[in-house]
Design an enzyme around this catalytic site. Sequence first.
Site, PDB file in Angstrom:
ATOM      1  N   SER B 207       0.806  -1.287  -0.001  1.00  0.00           N
ATOM      2  CA  SER B 207       0.011   0.058   0.104  1.00  0.00           C
ATOM      3  C   SER B 207       0.832   1.328   0.064  1.00  0.00           C
ATOM      4  CB  SER B 207      -1.005   0.032   1.255  1.00  0.00           C
ATOM      5  OG  SER B 207      -0.194   0.114   2.496  1.00  0.00           O
ATOM      6  N   ARG B 211       0.270   3.212  -3.222  1.00  0.00           N
ATOM      7  CA  ARG B 211      -0.264   4.742  -2.683  1.00  0.00           C
ATOM      8  C   ARG B 211       0.387   5.747  -3.660  1.00  0.00           C
ATOM      9  NH1 ARG B 211      -0.101   4.856   2.065  1.00  0.00           N
ATOM     10  NH2 ARG B 211      -1.862   3.746   2.514  1.00  0.00           N
ATOM     11  N   ASN B 215      -0.989   7.771  -7.165  1.00  0.00           N
ATOM     12  CA  ASN B 215      -1.391   9.134  -7.033  1.00  0.00           C
ATOM     13  C   ASN B 215      -0.400   9.951  -8.052  1.00  0.00           C
ATOM     14  OD1 ASN B 215      -3.202  10.476  -4.932  1.00  0.00           O
ATOM     15  ND2 ASN B 215      -2.114   8.903  -3.899  1.00  0.00           N
TER      16      ASN B 215
END
Lengths: 156, 275
Positions: B207, B211, B215
């Site tokens: 994660s 992440r 993004n």
Amino acid sequence: MNMNLTLIGQAISFAIFVWFCLKYVWPPILKALEERETRIADGLAAAERGKHELELAEQRATDLMRDGKDKAQDFIVQAQKRADEIVEAAKQAAREEADRIKAAKMAEIEQERNQARDELRAQVARLAVAGAEQILLREIDENAHRDVLDKLAANL
Amino acid sequence: MSAGSPAEYISHHIQNLTFGKHSDGTWGFAHTAKEATEMGFMAINVDTMFWSLLTGVVFCWLFRKVAVSASVQKPSKWQSVVELAFEMVAGSVRDAFHGRNALIGPLALTIFVWIFLMNLMDLVPVDWVPYVSQQMGISHMKMVPTTDVNATFGMSLSVFALMIYYGIKVKGVGGFLGELAFHPFGKALLPVNLVLETVSLIAKPLSLSLRLFGNMFAGELVFVLIAALVPFYLQWLLSVPWAIFHILVITLQAYIFMMLTIVYLSQSHESHDSH
């Protein structure tokens, strides 16, 4: 989106950068910041102390001023008293001096009077002798009767 | 904009400059996405490495400069900026990290600033560097290292390794494995615990890196899409607001990566028994 050696390369560069930061970046900055923190704390403490000391000094100054005022007041009162005393003493001295001068003058006058009286007596004695000479119409030896004449003069 | 359809333009812009062994046995740069995939693991994304090393060196250089000349009495403007970042990171570490470890602060600072700088490359207009590179004969140039999964996984797996290393170092092998096996349901449900804890442990680096990658990749893609689909005289209408918004995103992503690293490492420093 292929996984390849870049992964390892990134991990290695990451490790190197972290090591560099750990060794050469973090400690000096931390030290500088901590030093500044202590300095600020010290400065604040010093300011606090200074303020406290100022208060004490002000207190002391007020005390001293009040003390001074009291003392000055005392001095004034004492001086007043002393001045009164001096004036009083001077008056006294003047009075005494005056008395003394008066007394001296009186004595002088008395002496002069006595002297005048003595002269008068002597003259009266001479007049009496001259009178007597004329009355007796003969010369009385002044030297032979001096003691009698002196006694007469003393009795006048 | 290079010639060709928008689709070609976009796929060109999201491909790394990959150096590796071609399927015919020769070494060289991959010219298409297919070639890059065929190179397999034994290849390297030169652009990712170049920009990440450049930003990393810039980070080290700037911070070292301040560290050397740090003035207690009269901080320079740049020193104040560095101190701001430093105190933010140090404050986060103080708040979130409950163990004692001299590595965490520098680690968090490096993560925050390095990721921030790498993300910052996203704000350079999408065509500038690739265009200049093409004039110089370099076929592909992806400027933002964090839009490459290799970069984000490189970091998150390093953090993962640290998590396991400190987990074992602090709690011992038994304690570390015990946490995996006897938590959260007690000894009776050991297999369930093992599955749950292992999944949650592995999810952490996944994660963490996905992440950041997600993004940044999405942000980059929006810039590329704007550049590909909107006439050049209208692009600013979309790209400027997106760039302004992106300033927030790049800072936030760097902060989240740093914060989670601190939290994960804090977890590996404290045992569950104390709960």
